[in-house]
Design a protein around this motif. Structure first.
Motif, short mmCIF file in Angstrom:
data_model
loop_
_atom_site.label_atom_id
_atom_site.label_comp_id
_atom_site.label_asym_id
_atom_site.label_seq_id
_atom_site.Cartn_x
_atom_site.Cartn_y
_atom_site.Cartn_z
N ARG A 1 7.74 -7.54 -10.97
CA ARG A 1 7.98 -8.64 -10.04
C ARG A 1 7.92 -9.97 -10.75
O ARG A 1 7.15 -10.15 -11.69
N LEU B 1 3.03 -5.16 -10.48
CA LEU B 1 3.38 -6.56 -10.24
C LEU B 1 3.82 -7.24 -11.53
O LEU B 1 4.85 -7.92 -11.58
N ARG C 1 2.45 -15.58 -11.79
CA ARG C 1 2.44 -14.35 -12.56
C ARG C 1 1.70 -14.55 -13.88
O ARG C 1 0.90 -13.70 -14.29
#
Lengths: 230, 362
Positions: free
Chosen positions: A40, A36, A45
């Motif tokens: 991504r 992730l 995040r």
């Protein structure tokens, strides 16, 4: 150094078990979160990245206390686990494994994330054009290419888990045979007169295990790297 | 079966807006860097999502913005050969070649042997990609794409990263591929030598638009495209047949305009070839010259003269049924009194034609 008492052996066996369980159970999560963070872009995040790295920066005692608040019998998560699955973590070896896993997690994620970032996405695109679906691309191209990073991350996590002290003793205390790992045992031996001998023995065992893990990781890493480079 | 591409795509302040068809055979998408060629390949492969348009292979729609169709990359059956070989480093050459089979479960009977033979890579199967030369890796990448049993093949300047010698090594394999594979091959290039050797259909892009599309023999001999193709690179492609090999190393070809003498070509008598003749290598004479070292003097007729802004003139010539181009100066044009319809002689040094300018018929 003196002959090892059963308590010492218990500490060694427990440490190995705790570190192994912590490493193996956190590995899938480590790979997922590393992916992730590396691949991504999503809202939150930065927060996730911060959360993962928090145990690296916080005093271990603070992490241990937070775990106790969350996973203690009266804690929100601990209560839930107990009621739903009958799992108790506080003052059990499983809790020691959780503490070790959380403390080791940032190191594991870091190593695997670097490996993800080193994979050329153009290779994955090429795999897709050859008919591989996204999960297939991951299993047949990405995963083999990050294998050295996974091994490195796992070994780092294992070593960190073996040596975890602050969060463990705060969360699960220092119960011989249940939660007394090598570091807590060394600490306990040093608290009583005449315990230095046993402590030294444990220190020697620690060094041996650490060296063994390091050598093993080098060997496995080199083998995988050779296979990948061809 | 034919590949139909119509798409509009914006990248920064550059807009790609193209509409063309690629029939079976090699359609070369020609344009300078930045003309949007790679984006077209990306869009057809499904790696780039265009803003609008429609892409279809025969009756199968791969992308249609109006209908909301967007077939995912792995289901497009479009084999891609990228600029870099992109071989999987953790697999052997054989495993690379069989990768598509492994992930799709499709089984092409005996195809591996056929493809390795076509590309001459049988001896490399147990090697690792790291140990391959650039040319070998390129061939493996082509084989890997072929073995995915694609319905179309997309090649994005597969030779761009190779030096001249490696290019020359691979071109014959690509010619064979063109002549064997019955599918549309979209081939991106900004190398006119490759166009001349491989193209069966040519699409010229400039500034994100299709300027011209048609057979390469016509387009390459069109003086109005010379500025686009590059003055030093411009040249026509003509069909030829090997007539005889002389003992002194000269090969005689027959073209519709007469015999053509070139340095020895390794091909049997009777073999059909295509030869590229650069416009800057052709001289013009109003009378048949004598006492000349150049071996080729072809009677031609001036079809057209195109004046550019500079000192040069591009003359389009007819030799038999073939078209030739000649780049000469405005001064010579005036001195010789050249005009359209005039008969004169085209002179070509044998050695001006490089071995890489001679290829299979296509």
């Amino acid at each position: 150094m003196e002959a090892l008492g059963p308590e010492t052996w218990q500490a060694v066996a427990l440490s190995l078990r705790v570190a192994l369980v912590a490493t193996l159970l956190s590995l899938p999560f480590g790979i997922g979160i590393a992916w992730l963070l590396a691949r991504r872009d999503f809202p939150g995040r930065g927060v996730l990245n911060g959360l993962v790295h928090l145990p690296l920066i916080l005093p271990p005692v603070v992490t241990g206390y937070l775990l106790l608040l969350l996973f203690g019998r009266q804690g929100p998560l601990g209560g839930l686990l107990h009621d739903l699955f009958g799992i108790t973590l506080a003052f059990r070896w499983t809790g020691a494994a959780l503490a070790a896993a959380i403390m080791a997690f940032p190191l594991m994620v870091r190593a695997i994330r670097l490996a993800f970032e080193a994979v050329d996405p153009r290779l994955e695109a090429a795999a897709a054009t050859l008919g591989a679906s996204a999960p297939r691309v991951f299993a047949t191209v990405t995963l083999p290419l990050i294998a050295p990073g996974i091994v490195a991350g796992a070994i780092l996590a294992f070593a960190k888990a073996m040596g975890e002290f602050g969060a463990t003793i705060t969360f699960v205390s220092n119960i011989p045979g249940e939660t007394q790992t090598i570091p807590s045992a060394i600490y306990a031996f040093l608290q009583v007169p005449g315990g230095e001998g046993a402590a030294l023995t444990l220190v020697a065992i620690s060094v041996a295990i650490a060296m063994g893990a390091l050598v093993a990781s080098e060997w496995i890493g080199a083998r995988i790297a050779r296979r990948i480079r061809g | 079966m034919s590949l139909a591409v119509a798409l509009r795509h914006r990248q920064g302040d550059f807009t790609l807006d193209v509409d063309f068809a690629a029939p079976e055979g090699v359609t070369v998408l020609y344009g300078r860097s930045g003309a949007g060629k790679s984006s077209v390949i990306g869009a057809v492969a499904g790696l780039v999502r265009p803003e609008a348009g429609r892409i279809a292979v025969g009756a199968r729609t791969l992308f249609d913005s109006a209908a909301g169709t967007d077939v995912p990359v792995h289901r497009r059956r479009a084999g891609v050969v990228f600029q870099e070989p992109r071989l999987f480093p953790h697999l052997t050459v054989r495993e690379n070649m069989l990768y598509a089979r492994r992930v799709t479960g499709r089984r092409g009977a005996g195809a591996l042997d056929e493809v390795t033979q076509l590309l001459g890579i049988g001896a490399l199967l147990d090697r690792r990609p790291r140990t391959l030369s650039g040319g070998e890796a390129s061939r493996v990448a082509i084989g890997r794409a072929l073995l995915s049993e694609p319905e179309i093949l997309l090649m994005d300047e597969p030779l761009a990263a190779l030096d001249e010698a490696r290019r020359a090594e691979i071109l014959p394999y690509l010619e064979r591929l063109r002549d064997h594979a019955r599918m549309p091959i979209l081939y991106v290039s900004h190398n006119l030598g490759e166009v001349a050797r491989l193209a069966t259909h040519l699409v010229v892009l400039e500034g994100g638009r299709v300027v011209r599309a048609g057979p390469p023999e016509t387009l390459l001999a069109d003086p109005s495209l010379v500025h686009l193709l590059g003055l030093r690179e411009a040249g026509s492609v003509i069909a030829a047949r090997v007539a005889a090999h002389a003992g002194d190393g000269v090969t005689e070809l027959s073209i519709s305009g007469g015999p053509l003498y070139l340095p020895r070509i390794e091909a049997e008598v009777g073999t059909a070839l295509r030869v590229r003749i650069l416009a800057q290598d052709v001289l013009l004479a109003t009378k048949r010259p004598e006492g000349l070292s150049a071996l080729n003097v072809l009677p031609v007729e001036v079809v057209s003269l195109r004046y550019g802004g500079g000192p040069g003139v591009t003359a389009q010539l007819r030799a038999g049924e073939d078209l030739l181009l000649a780049r000469i100066t405005r001064r010579s044009t005036d001195a010789l009194g050249l005009r359209e319809g005039m008969r004169c002689f085209a002179v070509l040094k044998s050695l001006a034609v490089a071995p890489t300018d001679v290829g299979g018929p296509g």
